[in-house]
Design a protein around this motif. Structure first.
Motif, PDB file in Angstrom:
ATOM      1  N   PRO A  29      -0.151  11.183   5.752  1.00  0.00           N
ATOM      2  CA  PRO A  29       0.361   9.889   6.206  1.00  0.00           C
ATOM      3  C   PRO A  29       1.725  10.039   6.849  1.00  0.00           C
ATOM      4  O   PRO A  29       2.527  10.888   6.450  1.00  0.00           O
ATOM      5  CB  PRO A  29       0.440   9.064   4.914  1.00  0.00           C
ATOM      6  CG  PRO A  29      -0.503   9.741   3.970  1.00  0.00           C
ATOM      7  CD  PRO A  29      -0.457  11.197   4.304  1.00  0.00           C
ATOM      8  N   ALA A  30       2.000   9.226   7.860  1.00  0.00           N
ATOM      9  CA  ALA A  30       3.232   9.374   8.630  1.00  0.00           C
ATOM     10  C   ALA A  30       3.896   8.035   8.868  1.00  0.00           C
ATOM     11  O   ALA A  30       3.253   6.980   8.834  1.00  0.00           O
ATOM     12  CB  ALA A  30       2.934  10.053   9.973  1.00  0.00           C
ATOM     13  N   GLU A  31       5.192   8.103   9.117  1.00  0.00           N
ATOM     14  CA  GLU A  31       5.977   6.908   9.455  1.00  0.00           C
ATOM     15  C   GLU A  31       5.592   6.384  10.833  1.00  0.00           C
ATOM     16  O   GLU A  31       5.470   5.179  11.060  1.00  0.00           O
ATOM     17  CB  GLU A  31       7.465   7.263   9.431  1.00  0.00           C
ATOM     18  CG  GLU A  31       8.390   6.149   9.874  1.00  0.00           C
ATOM     19  CD  GLU A  31       9.834   6.631   9.988  1.00  0.00           C
ATOM     20  OE1 GLU A  31      10.726   5.768  10.043  1.00  0.00           O
ATOM     21  OE2 GLU A  31      10.082   7.849  10.033  1.00  0.00           O
ATOM     22  N   SER A  32       5.401   7.298  11.776  1.00  0.00           N
ATOM     23  CA  SER A  32       5.041   6.928  13.136  1.00  0.00           C
ATOM     24  C   SER A  32       4.160   8.024  13.704  1.00  0.00           C
ATOM     25  O   SER A  32       3.851   9.003  13.022  1.00  0.00           O
ATOM     26  CB  SER A  32       6.297   6.718  13.987  1.00  0.00           C
ATOM     27  OG  SER A  32       5.971   6.190  15.254  1.00  0.00           O
ATOM     28  N   MET A  80       0.838  -1.189   0.000  1.00  0.00           N
ATOM     29  CA  MET A  80       0.000   0.000   0.000  1.00  0.00           C
ATOM     30  C   MET A  80       0.875   1.242   0.000  1.00  0.00           C
ATOM     31  O   MET A  80       1.843   1.336   0.731  1.00  0.00           O
ATOM     32  CB  MET A  80      -0.900   0.032   1.238  1.00  0.00           C
ATOM     33  CG  MET A  80      -1.855   1.219   1.281  1.00  0.00           C
ATOM     34  SD  MET A  80      -2.702   1.382   2.867  1.00  0.00           S
ATOM     35  CE  MET A  80      -1.389   2.115   3.842  1.00  0.00           C
ATOM     36  N   HIS A  81       0.550   2.220  -0.832  1.00  0.00           N
ATOM     37  CA  HIS A  81       1.251   3.494  -0.826  1.00  0.00           C
ATOM     38  C   HIS A  81       0.513   4.443   0.095  1.00  0.00           C
ATOM     39  O   HIS A  81      -0.703   4.614  -0.006  1.00  0.00           O
ATOM     40  CB  HIS A  81       1.318   4.072  -2.242  1.00  0.00           C
ATOM     41  CG  HIS A  81       2.112   3.224  -3.181  1.00  0.00           C
ATOM     42  ND1 HIS A  81       3.485   3.204  -3.176  1.00  0.00           N
ATOM     43  CD2 HIS A  81       1.724   2.346  -4.133  1.00  0.00           C
ATOM     44  CE1 HIS A  81       3.918   2.370  -4.112  1.00  0.00           C
ATOM     45  NE2 HIS A  81       2.866   1.834  -4.697  1.00  0.00           N
ATOM     46  N   ASP A  82       1.250   5.124   0.963  1.00  0.00           N
ATOM     47  CA  ASP A  82       0.616   5.988   1.951  1.00  0.00           C
ATOM     48  C   ASP A  82      -0.074   7.193   1.337  1.00  0.00           C
ATOM     49  O   ASP A  82      -0.924   7.811   1.965  1.00  0.00           O
ATOM     50  CB  ASP A  82       1.644   6.454   2.980  1.00  0.00           C
ATOM     51  CG  ASP A  82       1.870   5.398   4.056  1.00  0.00           C
ATOM     52  OD1 ASP A  82       2.917   5.472   4.707  1.00  0.00           O
ATOM     53  OD2 ASP A  82       1.020   4.523   4.223  1.00  0.00           O
ATOM     54  N   ASP A  83       0.295   7.546   0.089  1.00  0.00           N
ATOM     55  CA  ASP A  83      -0.355   8.696  -0.527  1.00  0.00           C
ATOM     56  C   ASP A  83      -1.616   8.300  -1.281  1.00  0.00           C
ATOM     57  O   ASP A  83      -2.246   9.113  -1.943  1.00  0.00           O
ATOM     58  CB  ASP A  83       0.621   9.409  -1.460  1.00  0.00           C
ATOM     59  CG  ASP A  83       1.176   8.474  -2.529  1.00  0.00           C
ATOM     60  OD1 ASP A  83       1.730   8.989  -3.504  1.00  0.00           O
ATOM     61  OD2 ASP A  83       1.045   7.244  -2.369  1.00  0.00           O
ATOM     62  N   LEU A  84      -2.002   7.041  -1.192  1.00  0.00           N
ATOM     63  CA  LEU A  84      -3.232   6.546  -1.806  1.00  0.00           C
ATOM     64  C   LEU A  84      -4.214   6.158  -0.718  1.00  0.00           C
ATOM     65  O   LEU A  84      -3.834   5.995   0.440  1.00  0.00           O
ATOM     66  CB  LEU A  84      -2.927   5.328  -2.685  1.00  0.00           C
ATOM     67  CG  LEU A  84      -1.975   5.567  -3.856  1.00  0.00           C
ATOM     68  CD1 LEU A  84      -1.685   4.257  -4.568  1.00  0.00           C
ATOM     69  CD2 LEU A  84      -2.571   6.572  -4.825  1.00  0.00           C
ATOM     70  N   PRO A  85      -5.488   6.017  -1.045  1.00  0.00           N
ATOM     71  CA  PRO A  85      -6.463   5.597  -0.030  1.00  0.00           C
ATOM     72  C   PRO A  85      -6.050   4.286   0.617  1.00  0.00           C
ATOM     73  O   PRO A  85      -5.501   3.391  -0.025  1.00  0.00           O
ATOM     74  CB  PRO A  85      -7.758   5.449  -0.839  1.00  0.00           C
ATOM     75  CG  PRO A  85      -7.582   6.344  -2.025  1.00  0.00           C
ATOM     76  CD  PRO A  85      -6.114   6.277  -2.355  1.00  0.00           C
TER      77      PRO A  85
END
Length: 359
Positions: free
Chosen positions: A168-171, A1-6
């Motif tokens: 979206p974030a890493e942590s 999953m890409h964090d910049d996508l839903p």
């Protein structure tokens, strides 16, 4: 999953109710204020606060018992191991509600913190939402540490230290989490004593859920109160980051390698300085060796500039100039040890004794 996508897996809206979980060890000077900010959260849902009590020696346990006796929303669970991830798991398992808010005895929440976090969880379908660590201090030293925390030169890189746009974030710092997601990914890893939140969020993202940063969320954090405790804290934190690099390799950000690189540079420059002093380096080799000092001079100049421009009293500026390299070098030394030998049973000894008064 890409964090910049839903997100491919949308966490369902939790049932009403919020459970705050707080591991506690030797926090007599901070606990009452931390608890008060939790109980005053402006939320319509019912709330509870579960304190996971380690074996404190400064009167914290007696204070926690008095707090719980005054307010039925506060419940206590024993955490004899004293480790943070163990305490968090004990508190989460004892919780009644489906939204879990991690809080720290060294932190204080704005009244609207949870309301904003719940709205963000629902709006973006995230599994975990966090905001900005807003460090503050009561003494000149602590205020200097707070400025280092809030500056990119101090703990730069993570969104929750320097701030960034929502996304979206890493942590997530502390974190407002959906309980069923925690159970799905296996809760906190109790073998990790520092950096447990980063590792948990790594598994949350790997499972297809979304971790989200919301800069509207801010938590006041009170740093360690003395130079010795700060150094011990950063050595332990760096050691565990080295362990996490051993375990997870390139999934760690490159920014984690900057402090150990500084340690290596300082060590090499010290050796070269000795060789220069005894005349062992001459000619072209001696001239080339001088180039090792350039990045250290640049680093020192940046630290001094930040200290002078930071505002505050002269004492705070002097402390800031000392605190920043202390943090970097302690963290870097710990990292090298953790990377080469593993963290093993390393603990944050800065949390073990708070019997002395604030400086």
């Amino acid at each position: 999953m890409h964090d910049d996508l839903p997100a491919t897996r949308d966490a369902a809206v939790p049932s009403p109710g919020v459970s705050f979980v707080m591991p506690v060890l030797n926090e007599r000077d901070y606990l009452e204020n931390a608890v008060a900010t939790v109980l005053s959260q402006e939320v319509a849902e019912p709330l509870e606060l579960i304190l996971a009590l380690g074996p404190s020696r400064d009167g914290t346990t007696a204070l926690a018992e008095r707090i719980a006796a005054r307010d039925p929303r506060v419940r206590l669970v024993a955490n004899p191991a004293a480790d943070i991830p163990v305490g968090l798991n004990l508190a989460i398992r004892a919780a009644q509600y489906e939204t879990i808010v991690r809080v720290d005895a060294h932190s204080e929440l704005d009244p609207g913190y949870t309301r904003q976090a719940l709205a963000t969880l629902r709006r973006v379908g995230a599994a975990n939402v966090g905001g900005v660590m807003r460090a503050d201090g009561r003494t000149a030293f602590q205020r200097a540490v707070a400025r280092a925390y809030n500056s990119r030169i101090g703990l730069g890189g993570g969104a929750y230290h320097g701030g960034a746009e929502e996304g979206p974030a890493e942590s997530a710092y502390l974190g407002v989490m959906r309980r069923r997601v925690l159970e799905d990914v296996g809760m906190f890893d109790e073998s990790i004593r520092r950096g447990e939140d980063w590792e948990l969020n790594l598994r949350i993202r790997a499972a297809g859920y979304r971790v989200w940063f919301d800069p509207k969320l801010a938590v006041t954090y009170w740093p360690r109160e003395s130079w010795a405790r700060l150094v011990r804290q950063f050595i332990a934190t760096g050691t565990w980051r080295g362990e996490l690099v051993r375990r997870f390799g390139r999934r760690n950000s490159l920014r984690f390698f900057a402090p150990p690189a500084l340690v290596v540079l300082v060590a090499v420059a010290a050796v070269v300085a000795v060789l220069h002093a005894v005349g062992a380096l001459a000619g072209a080799a001696g001239i080339l060796a001088w180039t090792l000092y350039a990045p250290l001079v640049a680093y020192a100049a940046i630290v001094l500039f930040v200290a002078v421009a930071s505002g505050g009293s002269l004492r705070e500026r002097i402390w800031l100039a000392a605190v920043v390299p202390s943090m970097h070098l302690a963290w870097g030394l710990g990292f090298i040890g953790g990377l080469t030998r593993g963290a093993k049973h390393t603990v944050d000894t800065s949390r073990l004794d708070r019997n002395t008064p604030l400086p």
